[in-house]
Scaffold this active site. Structure first.
Site, mmCIF file in Angstrom:
data_model
loop_
_atom_site.group_PDB
_atom_site.id
_atom_site.type_symbol
_atom_site.label_atom_id
_atom_site.label_comp_id
_atom_site.label_asym_id
_atom_site.label_seq_id
_atom_site.Cartn_x
_atom_site.Cartn_y
_atom_site.Cartn_z
ATOM 1 N N ASP A 1 0.816 -1.208 0.000
ATOM 2 C CA ASP A 1 0.000 0.000 0.000
ATOM 3 C C ASP A 1 0.855 1.265 0.000
ATOM 4 O OD1 ASP A 1 -2.290 -1.488 -0.040
ATOM 5 O OD2 ASP A 1 -2.718 -1.298 2.089
ATOM 6 N N ALA B 1 -6.226 2.916 8.302
ATOM 7 C CA ALA B 1 -4.791 2.862 8.545
ATOM 8 C C ALA B 1 -4.501 3.258 9.994
ATOM 9 C CB ALA B 1 -4.060 3.753 7.542
ATOM 10 N N ASP C 1 -0.520 13.003 22.872
ATOM 11 C CA ASP C 1 0.691 12.623 22.150
ATOM 12 C C ASP C 1 0.628 13.082 20.699
ATOM 13 O OD1 ASP C 1 1.743 11.464 24.396
ATOM 14 O OD2 ASP C 1 1.466 9.396 23.737
ATOM 15 N N ASN D 1 -3.648 9.419 3.143
ATOM 16 C CA ASN D 1 -4.116 8.765 4.367
ATOM 17 C C ASN D 1 -4.397 9.772 5.467
ATOM 18 O OD1 ASN D 1 -4.320 6.084 3.671
ATOM 19 N ND2 ASN D 1 -2.350 5.484 4.526
#
Length: 291
Positions: free
Chosen positions: A70, A186, A174, A144
């Site tokens: 990918d 993803a 974070d 993405n």
């Protein structure tokens, strides 16, 4: 649908296992009478096999075949976004969620596609700019996600998030992921976000380990711009695009994100089905096993 005769094949040119797969694919394509070119980055690995070319020379009507996983497919689509050149993924990687044709299946799968029997799949693209002291200093595209995170530091960062003219929140975490529907399967999925079907015109905002536990993933319209401002950090933070491009950030920097003016264009076999891929690749909605 177009019938493809001119094809550019590219792949993971730094992978020592790529040349055998490339030879397997190009031999089949030659046998079918295709006009072939190979990514010029293979020049040192496979000298004189076929004419060499690059993505910059691809034109509408050409077909780009990305041989790999990918990541290879996404990299090709980023470079070709907006040029109306379709990308087809042949999977030699581990998951192959977007690159959905196994190399072993090309003899049965590719001839119908080359003859025009396929489905088009247009995916939204994000355009991100990093601003410092009122000036844009870096920019790039992401299929993405756009990811602002704490970089190599050990402490949380603080980010103010604005959607259009409205303030969403200021959060210590974070990091924050802004994902397209493509990216919802993803990193955003690993971080607890929902799956968005590819045709949705929406974005997904997912916090990474937020300090405020009530800050949950949220789905947003994609026609409004977003702005992330780094308001506090003990160490330099970072902006990452598709885990491909990374830019350091300091307190006061802003990331401006909008849906890009271009789309990425993929093609798939006619029988391709998004929910079937979820079930086979991610074991989505799989019933519990028997004792």
């Amino acid at each position: 649908m177009s019938v493809f005769t001119r094809i550019l094949v590219l792949g993971k040119y730094r992978d020592s296992g790529a040349p055998p797969a490339l030879i397997r694919l190009t031999s089949a394509l030659q046998a079918w009478g295709c006009d072939l070119r190979i990514d010029a980055r293979y020049r040192d690995q496979i000298p004189g096999l076929l004419p060499f070319s690059s993505l910059h020379e691809a034109e509408p009507g050409d077909l780009v075949i990305a041989l790999g996983g990918d990541g290879t497919l996404l990299g090709s689509a980023r470079e070709l976004a907006g040029r109306n050149v379709p990308v087809l993924g042949i999977n030699t990687g581990r998951l192959g969620f977007l690159a959905d044709i196994p190399l072993a299946d090309i003899d049965a799968t590719l001839p119908p596609i080359l003859a025009g029997n396929y489905v088009e799949d247009r995916r939204s693209v994000l355009h991100a700019e990093l601003w410092r002291e009122g000036t844009p200093i870096s920019s790039g595209l992401a299929l993405n996600e756009v990811f602002v995170h704490k970089g190599c530091g050990e402490s949380m960062i603080e980010l103010g998030v604005q959607l259009g003219s409205r303030q969403l929140y200021t959060e210590r975490a974070d990091g924050l992921i802004l994902s397209t529907p493509t990216g919802s399967t993803a990193y955003a999925l690993s971080a607890g976000g929902p799956i968005l079907t590819p045709e949705l015109r929406a974005l997904l905002l997912v916090p990474i380990c937020p300090h405020t536990l009530s800050t949950r993933p949220i789905v947003l319209p994609d026609h409004l711009p977003l702005r992330f401002k780094l308001t506090a950090a003990r160490f330099p933070a970072a902006l990452s695009l598709d885990s491909h491009s990374s830019f350091p950030m300091v307190v006061g920097d802003e990331v401006h994100v909008r849906r890009a003016d271009c789309d990425a264009l993929f093609i798939h076999p006619q029988e391709q089905d998004f929910f079937a891929i979820l079930r086979s690749k991610l074991h989505w909605a799989e019933p519990p096993g028997e004792d």
